[in-house]
Design a protein around this motif. Structure first.
Motif, mmCIF file in Angstrom:
data_model
loop_
_atom_site.group_PDB
_atom_site.id
_atom_site.type_symbol
_atom_site.label_atom_id
_atom_site.label_comp_id
_atom_site.label_asym_id
_atom_site.label_seq_id
_atom_site.Cartn_x
_atom_site.Cartn_y
_atom_site.Cartn_z
ATOM 1 N N LYS A 74 4.720 -6.017 -5.588
ATOM 2 C CA LYS A 74 3.600 -6.688 -6.258
ATOM 3 C C LYS A 74 4.092 -8.029 -6.795
ATOM 4 C CE LYS A 74 1.244 -3.900 -8.724
ATOM 5 N NZ LYS A 74 0.830 -2.993 -9.835
ATOM 6 N N THR A 75 3.336 -9.101 -6.527
ATOM 7 C CA THR A 75 3.699 -10.406 -7.066
ATOM 8 C C THR A 75 3.366 -10.469 -8.550
ATOM 9 O OG1 THR A 75 1.538 -11.430 -6.667
ATOM 10 C CG2 THR A 75 3.139 -11.458 -4.833
ATOM 11 N N ASP A 76 3.920 -11.480 -9.227
ATOM 12 C CA ASP A 76 3.618 -11.645 -10.649
ATOM 13 C C ASP A 76 2.131 -11.880 -10.869
ATOM 14 O OD1 ASP A 76 6.265 -11.316 -11.280
ATOM 15 O OD2 ASP A 76 6.677 -13.455 -11.598
ATOM 16 N N ASP A 77 1.509 -12.666 -9.986
ATOM 17 C CA ASP A 77 0.074 -12.923 -10.121
ATOM 18 C C ASP A 77 -0.728 -11.632 -9.964
ATOM 19 O OD1 ASP A 77 0.421 -15.611 -10.560
ATOM 20 O OD2 ASP A 77 0.050 -16.211 -8.479
ATOM 21 N N GLU A 78 -0.350 -10.804 -9.015
ATOM 22 C CA GLU A 78 -1.057 -9.527 -8.804
ATOM 23 C C GLU A 78 -0.886 -8.613 -10.020
ATOM 24 O OE1 GLU A 78 -0.675 -9.236 -3.912
ATOM 25 O OE2 GLU A 78 0.888 -8.400 -5.206
ATOM 26 N N TRP A 79 0.339 -8.597 -10.554
ATOM 27 C CA TRP A 79 0.599 -7.770 -11.738
ATOM 28 C C TRP A 79 -0.254 -8.236 -12.909
ATOM 29 C CZ3 TRP A 79 2.783 -9.442 -16.432
ATOM 30 C CH2 TRP A 79 3.094 -8.422 -17.335
ATOM 31 N N TRP A 80 -0.320 -9.570 -13.122
ATOM 32 C CA TRP A 80 -1.062 -10.092 -14.255
ATOM 33 C C TRP A 80 -2.566 -9.882 -14.092
ATOM 34 C CZ3 TRP A 80 -0.431 -10.842 -19.047
ATOM 35 C CH2 TRP A 80 -1.325 -11.620 -19.776
ATOM 36 N N GLU A 81 -3.078 -10.061 -12.898
ATOM 37 C CA GLU A 81 -4.506 -9.862 -12.658
ATOM 38 C C GLU A 81 -4.919 -8.426 -12.951
ATOM 39 O OE1 GLU A 81 -5.187 -11.066 -8.660
ATOM 40 O OE2 GLU A 81 -4.876 -13.195 -9.075
ATOM 41 N N GLU A 82 -4.010 -7.508 -12.722
ATOM 42 C CA GLU A 82 -4.288 -6.099 -12.999
ATOM 43 C C GLU A 82 -4.188 -5.791 -14.489
ATOM 44 O OE1 GLU A 82 -2.084 -1.884 -11.928
ATOM 45 O OE2 GLU A 82 -2.146 -3.448 -10.391
ATOM 46 N N PRO A 84 9.398 -8.708 -7.406
ATOM 47 C CA PRO A 84 8.283 -8.625 -6.451
ATOM 48 C C PRO A 84 8.633 -7.806 -5.203
ATOM 49 C CG PRO A 84 8.533 -10.865 -7.250
ATOM 50 C CD PRO A 84 9.751 -10.104 -7.713
#
Length: 255
Positions: free
Chosen positions: A188-196, A183
């Motif tokens: 980019k956080t893991d949540d941001e990466w996954w949402e994308e 991160p």
């Protein structure tokens, strides 16, 4: 990242530095620094920025002296690295009374080593095939061996068990360190990466084509709230390693 190797230092001088041989006679004013100060600052730099950022010049700058002046204390980077490694080995807890027998003792050894890597990630990039024979590293090795003393293992088997546990920790901790660094390095956080990524994956992914991966991946993702849980994986793997050692001991440690 380039791997650094221990054991490349001047043998006579590094033994003097590691084991506290009498300081060489110096003429002139009292020395401004100590070897401990130099090693502490070098460790701080490596902890924060990695071994690639470590140099005698960088350490000198932090201490407010010239690089040449450091060489009167520590001959070079090879000796500095050996001193750093021995210094951090002193950090692992070594309690004498650990309830639970050999299994609890080895469990403690593994967890202490895991925590040591998390505090000093640069350790992953130091190869110790030619080990630093300093007092702290030897004390740590002695403590690790005593975890399985009296179990019926031979001396060679004791060494192999300790090596196996440490090798397991070395491999397992990589994912934990990556989880911390990614991160920060990617922004980019893991949540941001996954949402994308998720909406794009939904367009191409066929769960019927990969039924087991879909089922297990969904269960794991829900459980971990991430792609993986390095700490949980470490504890699970450690338990299985210890289970295997228990079988070895119960069978009289056959070849």
């Amino acid at each position: 990242m380039t791997t650094e190797y221990t054991g490349g230092s001047d043998p006579k001088r590094i033994m003097e530095l590691l084991w506290g041989a009498p300081e060489r006679v110096r003429r002139g004013p009292k020395p401004r620094l100590s070897v401990d100060q130099i090693v502490a600052v070098a460790t701080e730099i490596a902890d924060a920025e990695g071994l690639a950022a470590l140099s005698m010049r960088r350490v000198a700058e932090r201490l407010g002296v010239t690089a040449m002046s450091l060489y009167t204390y520590v001959p070079g980077k090879a000796e500095l690295l050996d001193l750093m490694l021995d210094r951090v080995c002193a950090e692992t807890a070594k309690p004498e009374d650990v309830p639970g027998g050999w299994r609890a003792r080895l469990q403690l050894v593994a967890r202490e080593t895991w925590a040591l890597y998390l505090r000093h990630p640069w350790l992953l990039h130091v190869a110790t095939n030619r080990p630093v024979l300093g007092p702290n590293l030897i004390a740590r090795y002695d403590y690790e061996l005593r975890a399985v003393e009296g179990t019926g293992l031979t001396d060679i088997e004791m060494d192999l068990v300790v090596t196996m546990v440490n090798d397991y920790v070395h491999g397992a901790v990589r994912s934990a360190l990556a989880a911390v660094a990614l991160p920060r390095d990617s922004g980019k956080t893991d949540d941001e990466w996954w949402e994308e990524l998720a909406p794009l994956l939904d367009k191409v992914y066929d769960a019927d084509r990969f039924p087991v991966a879909s089922r297990v991946g969904t269960a794991a993702g829900t459980e971990y709230a991430a792609a993986l849980d390095p700490a949980r994986a470490f504890e699970f793997g450690l338990a299985r390693i210890l289970d295997g050692i228990a079988v070895l001991i119960s069978r009289g440690a056959p070849d």
